[in-house]
Design a protein around this motif. Sequence first.
Motif, PDB file in Angstrom:
ATOM      1  N   GLY A  98       2.456  19.551   1.736  1.00  9.49           N
ATOM      2  CA  GLY A  98       3.454  18.735   2.417  1.00  9.49           C
ATOM      3  C   GLY A  98       3.220  18.652   3.906  1.00  9.49           C
ATOM      4  N   TRP A  99       2.046  19.155   4.354  1.00 10.10           N
ATOM      5  CA  TRP A  99       1.646  18.999   5.750  1.00 10.10           C
ATOM      6  C   TRP A  99       0.693  17.805   5.798  1.00 10.10           C
ATOM      7  N   TRP A 100       1.250  16.623   5.988  1.00  5.23           N
ATOM      8  CA  TRP A 100       0.491  15.385   5.875  1.00  5.23           C
ATOM      9  C   TRP A 100      -0.444  15.243   7.069  1.00  5.23           C
ATOM     10  N   THR A 101      -1.734  15.240   6.820  1.00  4.05           N
ATOM     11  CA  THR A 101      -2.718  15.214   7.898  1.00  4.05           C
ATOM     12  C   THR A 101      -2.891  13.799   8.431  1.00  4.05           C
ATOM     13  N   LEU A 130       5.846  10.763  -0.491  1.00  2.00           N
ATOM     14  CA  LEU A 130       5.022  10.694   0.715  1.00  2.00           C
ATOM     15  C   LEU A 130       3.735  11.490   0.537  1.00  2.00           C
ATOM     16  N   THR A 131       3.841  12.660  -0.068  1.00  2.00           N
ATOM     17  CA  THR A 131       2.641  13.457  -0.320  1.00  2.00           C
ATOM     18  C   THR A 131       1.665  12.698  -1.205  1.00  2.00           C
ATOM     19  N   THR A 132       2.182  12.029  -2.209  1.00  2.00           N
ATOM     20  CA  THR A 132       1.332  11.239  -3.104  1.00  2.00           C
ATOM     21  C   THR A 132       0.619  10.127  -2.335  1.00  2.00           C
ATOM     22  N   MET A 133       1.330   9.472  -1.436  1.00  2.00           N
ATOM     23  CA  MET A 133       0.708   8.397  -0.658  1.00  2.00           C
ATOM     24  C   MET A 133      -0.437   8.931   0.196  1.00  2.00           C
ATOM     25  N   PHE A 134      -0.199  10.028   0.901  1.00  2.00           N
ATOM     26  CA  PHE A 134      -1.260  10.590   1.742  1.00  2.00           C
ATOM     27  C   PHE A 134      -2.438  11.076   0.898  1.00  2.00           C
ATOM     28  N   MET A 135      -2.164  11.616  -0.278  1.00  2.00           N
ATOM     29  CA  MET A 135      -3.246  12.049  -1.166  1.00  2.00           C
ATOM     30  C   MET A 135      -4.043  10.851  -1.664  1.00  2.00           C
ATOM     31  N   ARG A 136      -3.383   9.751  -1.957  1.00  2.00           N
ATOM     32  CA  ARG A 136      -4.084   8.548  -2.413  1.00  2.00           C
ATOM     33  C   ARG A 136      -5.036   8.042  -1.343  1.00  2.00           C
ATOM     34  N   HIS A 137      -4.658   8.185  -0.083  1.00  2.00           N
ATOM     35  CA  HIS A 137      -5.556   7.797   0.999  1.00  2.00           C
ATOM     36  C   HIS A 137      -6.764   8.730   1.054  1.00  2.00           C
ATOM     37  N   LEU A 138      -6.519  10.030   0.916  1.00  2.00           N
ATOM     38  CA  LEU A 138      -7.631  10.974   0.910  1.00  2.00           C
ATOM     39  C   LEU A 138      -8.605  10.676  -0.219  1.00  2.00           C
ATOM     40  N   LEU A 149      14.945   8.437   4.278  1.00  2.00           N
ATOM     41  CA  LEU A 149      13.882   9.438   4.165  1.00  2.00           C
ATOM     42  C   LEU A 149      12.977   9.420   5.389  1.00  2.00           C
ATOM     43  N   LEU A 150      12.498   8.241   5.762  1.00  2.00           N
ATOM     44  CA  LEU A 150      11.553   8.140   6.875  1.00  2.00           C
ATOM     45  C   LEU A 150      12.220   8.507   8.198  1.00  2.00           C
ATOM     46  N   GLN A 186       0.804  -1.227   0.000  1.00  2.00           N
ATOM     47  CA  GLN A 186       0.000   0.000   0.000  1.00  2.00           C
ATOM     48  C   GLN A 186       0.835   1.274   0.000  1.00  2.00           C
ATOM     49  N   TRP A 187       1.996   1.243   0.634  1.00  2.14           N
ATOM     50  CA  TRP A 187       2.755   2.472   0.792  1.00  2.14           C
ATOM     51  C   TRP A 187       4.018   2.506  -0.056  1.00  2.14           C
ATOM     52  N   GLY A 188       4.343   1.368  -0.679  1.00  4.86           N
ATOM     53  CA  GLY A 188       5.394   1.331  -1.689  1.00  4.86           C
ATOM     54  C   GLY A 188       6.783   1.623  -1.172  1.00  4.86           C
ATOM     55  N   HIS A 189       7.560   2.320  -2.002  1.00  7.21           N
ATOM     56  CA  HIS A 189       8.970   2.620  -1.713  1.00  7.21           C
ATOM     57  C   HIS A 189       9.201   4.120  -1.843  1.00  7.21           C
ATOM     58  N   PRO A 190       8.816   4.888  -0.828  1.00 10.85           N
ATOM     59  CA  PRO A 190       8.979   6.345  -0.923  1.00 10.85           C
ATOM     60  C   PRO A 190      10.453   6.750  -0.913  1.00 10.85           C
ATOM     61  N   HIS A 191      10.840   7.519  -1.926  1.00 10.90           N
ATOM     62  CA  HIS A 191      12.221   8.001  -2.030  1.00 10.90           C
ATOM     63  C   HIS A 191      12.311   9.500  -1.788  1.00 10.90           C
ATOM     64  N   THR A 192      11.189  10.214  -1.961  1.00 14.44           N
ATOM     65  CA  THR A 192      11.202  11.666  -1.857  1.00 14.44           C
ATOM     66  C   THR A 192      10.006  12.148  -1.036  1.00 14.44           C
ATOM     67  N   LEU A 193      10.042  13.429  -0.666  1.00 19.78           N
ATOM     68  CA  LEU A 193       8.905  14.029   0.029  1.00 19.78           C
ATOM     69  C   LEU A 193       7.662  13.988  -0.847  1.00 19.78           C
ATOM     70  N   ASP A 194       7.837  14.168  -2.147  1.00 18.60           N
ATOM     71  CA  ASP A 194       6.692  14.111  -3.062  1.00 18.60           C
ATOM     72  C   ASP A 194       6.052  12.721  -3.052  1.00 18.60           C
TER      73      ASP A 194
END
Length: 605
Positions: A440-443, A400-408, A570-571, A390-398
């Motif tokens: 980039g303020w992940w809720t 992470l933003t994409t992951m949180f947006m996909r949840h929204l 990153l994390l 579900q959360w893949g392999h985040p390499h950048t801040l973008d």
Amino acid sequence: MKLSHKIAEYGGTRPFYTFEFFPPKTDQGFENLLSRISRLVSLEPLAINITWGAGGTTKERSLELAGLTQTEHGVDTILHLTCTNMEQGMVDDALRSAKERGIHNILALRGDPPRGEEYWIPTDPRFTHGADLVSYIKSSPEFASSFCVGVAAYPDGHPDRESDDDGELEHLKAKVDAGAEFIVTQLFYDVDGFLQWVKKVRAKGISAPIIPGIMPIQTYASFLRMTKLCGTRMPPNLMSDLVPLRHDDQKVKDYGVALAVQMIRKLVNEGGIRGVHFCTLNLERSVTRVLEDLGWAGGSPKVANKLISDTPVVPDSELVITPHNATDSATHTLSTAPSTDSEAGKGELNNATSWDDFPNGRFGDFKSPAYGETDLWGSSIMSRKQALQQWGHPHTLDDLTTMFMRHLHSKIATTPFSPTPLSPESLMIIEHLERLTRRGWWTVGSQPAINGASSEDEVVGWGPRGGYVYQKCFVEFFAETKDLERIERKVKGQGQGWVDFFAGNVQGECRTNVPDGGRNAVTWGVFPGQEIAQSTIIEKESFLSWKNEAFSIWSEWASFYPPDSTERQLLDSIRNERWLVSIVHHDYMDPSALWTFLFGDDAVV
């Protein structure tokens, strides 16, 4: 006394029962749990269980609580102990500490390999399976004679394993063959399935006493969460019974009590079960009501036995909801139990008697013994498989933003901070959550402002029917230091007393404009015939408790990736550099007040 001996010698005319508690996250909750336990001890449980957090995360609190129940309350205590993710020597230290406190019973848990596999924190190589922990204790010259060891069993199958029934029975038999002397089961609601499972266990040659785990349903939301977490099977009628009640929390509680009574009667009458284990979640009213309805709380044991033997089993389709006067009966029993003057909350608007009636939201009341949820068996809610899928392999801040947006946008069901899909309530403010997340303020937590919605509202309603509920708007997110400083300046310059915030980082710093001792009730309800109920409160201690948990989630997520990987770096950097920020706007009559503050003139976003 060892539980195996107590069970063998038990001669009561009613079945025995045990209670399970977890160490609360806050000092106030811990102190008030002691008061709660003192009342429940008057119901004469055979033993008390104290849970153990994954990897020893609650080690000190678990040992302290277990020691107090063993010595001060004089009740034989069973200390849960996990081997997964326990570092070298932690098992020995825990066993020695338990022995020093006069504890003679251990529930050895978690037979899986570490969930993070090779990328998890180092573990003691002696403990790969639950049977290893049992065998270690029972073969140790230091511990073998000191402890009676029990194990967990999973009538509906293990939630983390895909093995069939025979495979699960082999796991159980290995633990019993290693020396386990009693079995406590995971919660279940399919009694017929459980009784069939018991027959299979006995056919396997396993003769150890089996104590079924019973968890009275408290709220519809918590029921869904716990049954999903535990992989619990549902009888066909259960959901059809619950769904029409789901918006009336009092009826859900009443149904939970009636269902638990029904289950226990069937277990005793048809299955010959001699005792049950109550997963209390640190709550007292429902468990007390169950025991009273069974005739097991107070009065003559002979009468209690007659109630069991003469009461026919009611078909599930004829399950009757316990009337509200059962609450009065339970309350009477509690009022006659030993009390202490030190229990906080007495005389307050949100007093101790209503702490757990209708919990709503993550925070609840930090003084409540039930504040801070816990996994029943001391494990993480995440798995490496889930992280990668579900959360893949985040390499950048973008990324992470994409992951949180996909949840929204409901394209993924979870995030590390949200184990369920986005709630309908959050959809009411989704455009604002999207704007924060794109920044980039992940809720990770939020609620809209509500001014007197019906308690029966399908989205925001809670509590009994015929009431009204209220909410202040708040939002939580992770932000960088420069962003936090902008927020602080705007709160000071333009907040005008309407905006409160808390911010904390992993280093232990906390920034806030809330005065010491300040408490913000952000969810409350007004219901016929009772006091105002404040079900969600944000103040410093509860925020710091959640903050610590939130940053530990970053660490756990990072552990699923190799130490030198881009994902891990990153994390870890997010954990080390960002702040968890919580902002509340007190004008609940204006649903746009918080968002106007954040996005309006001189916007911080």
